[in-house]
Design an enzyme around this catalytic site. Structure first.
Site, PDB file in Angstrom:
ATOM      1  N   PRO A 132      22.163  18.327 114.978  1.00 58.22           N
ATOM      2  CA  PRO A 132      21.041  19.201 115.337  1.00 58.22           C
ATOM      3  C   PRO A 132      19.673  18.667 114.934  1.00 58.22           C
ATOM      4  CG  PRO A 132      22.046  19.965 113.308  1.00 58.22           C
ATOM      5  CD  PRO A 132      22.862  18.784 113.764  1.00 58.22           C
ATOM      6  N   GLU A 133      19.605  17.431 114.426  1.00 57.29           N
ATOM      7  CA  GLU A 133      18.358  16.942 113.845  1.00 57.29           C
ATOM      8  C   GLU A 133      17.154  17.073 114.768  1.00 57.29           C
ATOM      9  OE1 GLU A 133      21.520  14.506 111.588  1.00 57.29           O
ATOM     10  OE2 GLU A 133      21.280  15.485 113.546  1.00 57.29           O
TER      11      GLU A 133
END
Length: 258
Positions: A132-133
């Site tokens: 999800p960065e």
């Protein structure tokens, strides 16, 4: 939870060191304490001559959620915990003993860096994964090093850029996992993998890992180096014991209960 309670545990039994992330209150995030304790226990397991295989696992519904975002907020670049992640990944990637990851729960972001740095990865087939960065304005930089060694290039590109949640079936297909099994069979499959590793000679396993991790650059150099390595192991005490055991139709001395 007591402030003095250990967040990462080490147990050694029957030549297997089990390292357990036990910080479920923050989804086993890589807090400063978790990073520190994980590094200490990993070094202890690798330095223990009685340990043949390391298993990395967890308590709670999440294997590891990645960086501890509460510690990251407001910290200067040099104080960000991610600066310590390379050391953990190097320790796992360079481990002379096989490391098996056991996932009964989900993994995200930096947690998948730990997963990718292990030699074998076994997960329950109902767990999910994601990077999800980019959705948080972050870059999954450090973890790409072990991930590029495991995961198909285009699949990794798509997963890192989209942040899409993907299941265990896809994780097997793209190379992140070696096996995904029903949750009730997870421990059985981990034990099966560990049992196969224990049949390998310790020195031969370490040398094989080194060959896979750092091959020479050119084909000619690689063939020359590997030829010498192969000959040395044929002539080694382990190699001679293995050849004798084969000829005598018995297990070699390093196989448990042999």
């Amino acid at each position: 939870m007591s402030n003095n309670a250990e967040l990462v545990h080490l147990r050694v039994e029957d030549a297997v060191a089990t390292i357990t992330l036990d910080s479920p209150h923050n989804r086993n995030a890589l807090s400063a304490r978790v990073r520190r304790e994980l590094a200490v226990h990993l070094r202890s397991a690798l330095d223990d001559d009685g340990v043949r295989v390391v298993v990395l696992t967890h308590t709670g519904p999440v294997f590891c959620s990645g960086a501890d975002l509460t510690e990251a907020r407001g910290a200067a670049p040099q104080d960000q915990g991610v600066t310590e992640l390379p050391g953990l990944l190097v320790a796992l990637l360079g481990a002379s003993k096989p490391v098996v990851a056991r996932l009964a729960g989900t993994a995200r972001a930096g947690g998948l860096g730990l997963v990718a740095a292990c030699d074998l990865v076994v997960a329950a087939d109902d767990v999910s994964f994601a990077f999800p960065e980019v959705r948080l304005g972050l870059v999954p930089a450090v973890i790409t090093v072990p991930l590029r060694r495991r995961v198909q290039a285009q699949a990794l590109r798509a997963l890192l850029l989209t942040g899409e949640v993907f299941d265990a079936g896809r994780a097997v297909t793209v190379g992140l996992l070696d096996a995904a099994v029903p949750a009730e069979r997870l421990d059985e499959e981990v034990a099966r993998q560990v049992g196969m590793l224990l049949r390998g000679a310790p020195g031969a396993l370490a040398a094989t890992k080194a060959v896979l991790a750092d091959p020479p650059e050119s084909d000619a150099d690689e063939l020359a180096v590997l030829g010498r390595l192969s000959a040395a192991h044929f002539a080694s005490a382990e190699g001679q014991e293995g050849l004798a055991a084969f000829a005598q139709k018995r297990p070699p001395s390093w196989v448990p209960n042999g």
